[in-house]
Design an enzyme around this catalytic site. Sequence first.
Site, short mmCIF file in Angstrom:
data_model
loop_
_atom_site.label_atom_id
_atom_site.label_comp_id
_atom_site.label_asym_id
_atom_site.label_seq_id
_atom_site.Cartn_x
_atom_site.Cartn_y
_atom_site.Cartn_z
N GLU A 39 -3.74 -9.58 3.25
CA GLU A 39 -4.51 -9.33 4.48
C GLU A 39 -5.69 -10.29 4.68
OE1 GLU A 39 -3.11 -6.90 2.74
OE2 GLU A 39 -2.78 -5.09 3.93
N GLU A 95 0.83 -1.21 0.00
CA GLU A 95 0.00 0.00 0.00
C GLU A 95 0.87 1.26 0.00
OE1 GLU A 95 -3.91 -0.54 2.35
OE2 GLU A 95 -2.44 -1.78 3.39
N1 CO8 Z 1 4.31 -8.26 11.28
C1 CO8 Z 1 5.05 -8.67 12.32
N2 CO8 Z 1 6.14 -9.45 12.18
C2 CO8 Z 1 6.47 -9.82 10.94
C3 CO8 Z 1 5.74 -9.45 9.80
C4 CO8 Z 1 4.60 -8.61 10.01
N3 CO8 Z 1 3.84 -8.15 9.01
N4 CO8 Z 1 6.31 -10.00 8.72
C5 CO8 Z 1 7.37 -10.67 9.15
N5 CO8 Z 1 7.49 -10.57 10.48
C6 CO8 Z 1 8.51 -11.16 11.34
C7 CO8 Z 1 8.31 -12.67 11.50
O1 CO8 Z 1 7.35 -12.94 12.51
C8 CO8 Z 1 9.71 -13.09 11.87
O2 CO8 Z 1 9.93 -12.77 13.23
P1 CO8 Z 1 10.68 -13.86 14.19
O3 CO8 Z 1 12.02 -14.07 13.53
O4 CO8 Z 1 10.74 -13.18 15.51
O5 CO8 Z 1 9.81 -15.11 14.13
C9 CO8 Z 1 10.61 -12.16 11.05
O6 CO8 Z 1 9.78 -11.04 10.73
C10 CO8 Z 1 11.08 -12.78 9.77
O7 CO8 Z 1 9.96 -13.25 9.06
P2 CO8 Z 1 9.78 -14.78 8.60
O8 CO8 Z 1 10.57 -15.69 9.47
O9 CO8 Z 1 8.32 -15.04 8.45
O10 CO8 Z 1 10.50 -14.72 7.15
P3 CO8 Z 1 10.17 -15.64 5.89
O11 CO8 Z 1 11.25 -15.35 4.91
O12 CO8 Z 1 9.95 -17.05 6.30
O13 CO8 Z 1 8.77 -15.09 5.33
C11 CO8 Z 1 7.21 -13.38 4.66
C12 CO8 Z 1 8.69 -13.79 4.82
C13 CO8 Z 1 6.59 -14.18 3.53
C14 CO8 Z 1 7.21 -11.91 4.28
C15 CO8 Z 1 6.44 -13.63 5.97
O14 CO8 Z 1 7.16 -13.04 7.04
C16 CO8 Z 1 5.03 -13.09 5.99
O15 CO8 Z 1 4.14 -13.67 5.40
N6 CO8 Z 1 4.84 -11.95 6.70
C17 CO8 Z 1 3.52 -11.36 6.88
C18 CO8 Z 1 3.08 -10.61 5.65
C19 CO8 Z 1 1.70 -10.05 5.86
O16 CO8 Z 1 0.75 -10.78 6.09
N7 CO8 Z 1 1.58 -8.73 5.75
C20 CO8 Z 1 0.32 -8.02 5.96
C21 CO8 Z 1 0.25 -7.50 7.35
S1 CO8 Z 1 -1.28 -6.67 7.69
C22 CO8 Z 1 -1.06 -5.14 6.99
O17 CO8 Z 1 -0.04 -4.84 6.44
C23 CO8 Z 1 -2.20 -4.15 7.09
C24 CO8 Z 1 -1.65 -2.72 7.10
C25 CO8 Z 1 -2.03 -1.94 8.26
C26 CO8 Z 1 -3.47 -2.00 8.61
C27 CO8 Z 1 -3.65 -2.68 9.91
C28 CO8 Z 1 -5.07 -3.06 10.18
C29 CO8 Z 1 -5.23 -3.83 11.47
#
Ligand code: CO8
Length: 273
Positions: free
Chosen positions: A147, A127
């Site tokens: 999301e 976004e």
């Molecule tokens: N929020 C919090 N922590 C995160 C996020 C996130 N969005 N993305 C990654 N992290 C953290 C992981 O939990 C992890 O932490 P830890 O090492 O402590 O376990 C660290 O970052 C590294 O991530 P991964 O181990 O998951 O790394 P991978 O390479 O395996 O995966 C991905 C990478 C594919 C990017 C995966 O991390 C993922 O799917 N992340 C979430 C993506 C997502 O769903 N984003 C949307 C979030 S909601 C949003 O953006 C809405 C905007 C604001 C409006 C809010 C309305 C309520």
Amino acid sequence: MSDKTVASSAESFEIGDLRITLSGVIALLKMNRPEKLNAMGSRFWGDMREALARLENDGRTRVLVITGSGDKAFSAGGDIASFGEMKTMTQRREYQANVMDTFIALENSRLPVIAAVNGYALGGGCELTLACDVVIASDRAVFGMPESALGLVPGFGVLRAPSVIGRQMTKMMVMAGERLDAHQALQCGLVQRVVVHEQLMSEARNMATKIAENSPLAHAVGKKLINRGIDRAEFDYSVEALTVLQSSEDAAEGVRAFLEKRKPQFPDPGAAS
Ligand code: CO8
């Protein structure tokens, strides 16, 4: 000024997890939380507006470039782990308004803003690119609005993406959580240029320099005219809709599933009636 401003000098300053470096007329803003893939914490939104306001007022900056720290992510979006901090409808509404105000501030800024996308741009990260004026992507960039796996929709993305990439493409991204690589993103207009990863920042700087050579007044007027099309009522409706969605059992399950690193199990909506 935010109490999270930890350092300040003529050439660079930090606000929370944002690091801003001034280089002549170009400002570089780095989201700096690489260990969490630059996920946007609850302070992020206000900090971004504060950084923007400082740059707008410094009398020198003509173009802003936004990128992410580390090799892996521009930003993986809103900090899912922090969503549980919001307990009431009022807190959720304030949060959503805060998020929306930040995207609007970027769109309304007189400064041209370039996104230099160095990796994952997911959810709020995607976004954010939609709120920027030009998007340059590394060939490693990945775009997505996942999301719905959290029981949510991207509140700004659903308003802005249809006019950028089309309604069906937006629906595919929003409903299936389908990700696009840099070249797919280029093809559908989400990105304007793809470069090899190592050249991302030099390409972004070249683009910023070209823009900075032209009239700031013309940029400010042009941006306003090009960005017209969504009125305030639609933003407000999005805030309300997201507030309700965020209070749903689906959102609770989606966030739990992410934190427990498993697939969410959403109930059949008919089961509730
Ligand atoms: N929020 C919090 N922590 C995160 C996020 C996130 N969005 N993305 C990654 N992290 C953290 C992981 O939990 C992890 O932490 P830890 O090492 O402590 O376990 C660290 O970052 C590294 O991530 P991964 O181990 O998951 O790394 P991978 O390479 O395996 O995966 C991905 C990478 C594919 C990017 C995966 O991390 C993922 O799917 N992340 C979430 C993506 C997502 O769903 N984003 C949307 C979030 S909601 C949003 O953006 C809405 C905007 C604001 C409006 C809010 C309305 C309520």
